[in-house]
Design a protein around this motif. Structure first.
Motif, mmCIF file in Angstrom:
data_model
loop_
_atom_site.group_PDB
_atom_site.id
_atom_site.type_symbol
_atom_site.label_atom_id
_atom_site.label_comp_id
_atom_site.label_asym_id
_atom_site.label_seq_id
_atom_site.Cartn_x
_atom_site.Cartn_y
_atom_site.Cartn_z
ATOM 1 N N LEU A 20 0.837 -1.188 0.000
ATOM 2 C CA LEU A 20 0.000 0.000 0.000
ATOM 3 C C LEU A 20 0.873 1.239 0.000
ATOM 4 N N ARG A 21 0.556 2.154 -0.902
ATOM 5 C CA ARG A 21 1.202 3.465 -0.936
ATOM 6 C C ARG A 21 0.108 4.488 -0.645
ATOM 7 N N VAL A 22 0.363 5.371 0.301
ATOM 8 C CA VAL A 22 -0.626 6.357 0.698
ATOM 9 C C VAL A 22 -0.028 7.739 0.486
ATOM 10 N N GLY A 23 -0.794 8.602 -0.169
ATOM 11 C CA GLY A 23 -0.306 9.955 -0.411
ATOM 12 C C GLY A 23 -1.430 10.895 -0.772
ATOM 13 N N ILE A 24 -1.037 12.130 -1.012
ATOM 14 C CA ILE A 24 -1.969 13.174 -1.442
ATOM 15 C C ILE A 24 -1.608 13.527 -2.879
ATOM 16 N N PHE A 25 -2.624 13.533 -3.749
ATOM 17 C CA PHE A 25 -2.427 13.914 -5.135
ATOM 18 C C PHE A 25 -3.598 14.790 -5.531
ATOM 19 N N GLU A 26 -3.296 16.013 -5.995
ATOM 20 C CA GLU A 26 -4.323 16.968 -6.401
ATOM 21 C C GLU A 26 -5.417 17.107 -5.333
ATOM 22 N N GLN A 27 -4.983 17.311 -4.083
ATOM 23 C CA GLN A 27 -5.885 17.524 -2.953
ATOM 24 C C GLN A 27 -6.834 16.362 -2.690
ATOM 25 N N ARG A 28 -6.388 15.166 -3.036
ATOM 26 C CA ARG A 28 -7.162 13.958 -2.750
ATOM 27 C C ARG A 28 -6.253 12.941 -2.071
ATOM 28 N N LEU A 29 -6.854 12.156 -1.205
ATOM 29 C CA LEU A 29 -6.147 11.080 -0.529
ATOM 30 C C LEU A 29 -6.154 9.868 -1.449
ATOM 31 N N VAL A 30 -4.976 9.332 -1.719
ATOM 32 C CA VAL A 30 -4.871 8.214 -2.653
ATOM 33 C C VAL A 30 -4.276 6.995 -1.953
ATOM 34 N N PHE A 31 -5.009 5.878 -2.040
ATOM 35 C CA PHE A 31 -4.516 4.578 -1.605
ATOM 36 C C PHE A 31 -4.162 3.814 -2.880
ATOM 37 N N ASP A 32 -2.887 3.667 -3.147
ATOM 38 C CA ASP A 32 -2.389 2.922 -4.304
ATOM 39 C C ASP A 32 -2.182 1.486 -3.812
ATOM 40 N N VAL A 33 -3.102 0.591 -4.195
ATOM 41 C CA VAL A 33 -3.080 -0.789 -3.715
ATOM 42 C C VAL A 33 -2.407 -1.657 -4.766
ATOM 43 N N ARG A 34 -1.401 -2.401 -4.322
ATOM 44 C CA ARG A 34 -0.629 -3.271 -5.214
ATOM 45 C C ARG A 34 -0.580 -4.684 -4.657
ATOM 46 N N ASP A 35 -0.244 -5.636 -5.530
ATOM 47 C CA ASP A 35 -0.094 -7.006 -5.050
ATOM 48 C C ASP A 35 1.309 -7.189 -4.466
ATOM 49 N N ASP A 36 1.601 -8.380 -3.999
ATOM 50 C CA ASP A 36 2.893 -8.622 -3.343
ATOM 51 C C ASP A 36 4.077 -8.570 -4.308
ATOM 52 N N GLU A 37 3.809 -8.524 -5.617
ATOM 53 C CA GLU A 37 4.880 -8.366 -6.603
ATOM 54 C C GLU A 37 4.913 -6.946 -7.162
ATOM 55 N N ASP A 38 4.240 -6.038 -6.481
ATOM 56 C CA ASP A 38 4.211 -4.604 -6.778
ATOM 57 C C ASP A 38 3.476 -4.253 -8.071
ATOM 58 N N ARG A 39 2.546 -5.101 -8.497
ATOM 59 C CA ARG A 39 1.687 -4.767 -9.638
ATOM 60 C C ARG A 39 0.471 -4.010 -9.115
ATOM 61 N N LYS A 40 0.165 -2.899 -9.782
ATOM 62 C CA LYS A 40 -0.976 -2.076 -9.357
ATOM 63 C C LYS A 40 -2.267 -2.870 -9.496
ATOM 64 N N LEU A 41 -3.059 -2.872 -8.407
ATOM 65 C CA LEU A 41 -4.374 -3.486 -8.434
ATOM 66 C C LEU A 41 -5.455 -2.432 -8.615
ATOM 67 N N ARG A 42 -5.335 -1.333 -7.844
ATOM 68 C CA ARG A 42 -6.349 -0.288 -7.926
ATOM 69 C C ARG A 42 -5.888 0.933 -7.143
ATOM 70 N N ASP A 43 -6.321 2.090 -7.609
ATOM 71 C CA ASP A 43 -6.186 3.310 -6.819
ATOM 72 C C ASP A 43 -7.541 3.594 -6.197
ATOM 73 N N ILE A 44 -7.532 3.828 -4.906
ATOM 74 C CA ILE A 44 -8.735 4.277 -4.207
ATOM 75 C C ILE A 44 -8.487 5.749 -3.891
ATOM 76 N N VAL A 45 -9.338 6.615 -4.421
ATOM 77 C CA VAL A 45 -9.163 8.059 -4.270
ATOM 78 C C VAL A 45 -10.320 8.602 -3.441
ATOM 79 N N LEU A 46 -9.976 9.315 -2.365
ATOM 80 C CA LEU A 46 -10.977 9.876 -1.469
ATOM 81 C C LEU A 46 -10.790 11.391 -1.355
#
Length: 157
Positions: free
Chosen positions: A53-79
């Motif tokens: 999981l990578r957590v950060g702020i992008f364009e004033q939104r909270l982003v959860f960048d969810v990846r698998d155990d081999e670091d392949r992107k699964l989904r971005d959850i933007v709040l």
């Protein structure tokens, strides 16, 4: 918790991290450690974990960048950050009072501030669980630790 419902690695976007007092930095470090040690995290409708999981702020939104155990992107959850602003601001205010009280007030006043601090922390973690509903399922303790990490990000009032 089964590996399929776990965060195996978590990283905060260092550009988003606001430098705070040593006490808050300590809370952030403890939350990072604790979340890896014990968590319950499941991407609804997505691949099973373990997750990175990578957590950060992008364009004033909270982003959860969810990846698998081999670091392949699964989904971005933007709040949106808007629902979090007041509780984060209040949480920091009471934390500052709490840390100041530890240095000069008696146990009953410290305990009262600590109860308020824990109450706001619970409020923030429940708000996070509500905002993640239908996207990510987390237990109460994982939500509390994630809320601590959200507080460590640069959220302006």
């Amino acid at each position: 918790m089964p590996k399929s419902r776990r965060i195996a690695d978590i990283v905060l976007d260092e550009q988003s991290v606001a430098r705070r007092s040593p006490e808050v930095e300590h809370e952030r470090a403890v939350a990072l450690f604790d979340i890896i040690e014990e968590n319950d995290f499941h991407l609804i409708g997505g691949a099973p974990g373990p997750y990175r999981l990578r957590v950060g702020i992008f364009e004033q939104r909270l982003v959860f960048d969810v990846r698998d155990d081999e670091d392949r992107k699964l989904r971005d959850i933007v709040l949106s950050l808007t629902p979090f602003r007041k509780v984060v601001k209040d949480y920091f205010l009471i934390c500052e009072s709490y840390y100041a009280a530890i240095k000069k007030l008696g146990p009953s006043q410290i305990e009262a501030l600590d109860m308020g601090r824990r109450g706001l922390h619970n409020e923030g973690s429940e708000l996070l669980r509500e905002r993640l509903a239908g996207k990510i399922e987390v237990d109460h303790d994982t939500a509390r630790r994630l809320f601590t990490l959200i507080c460590a990000l640069h959220i302006t009032s």
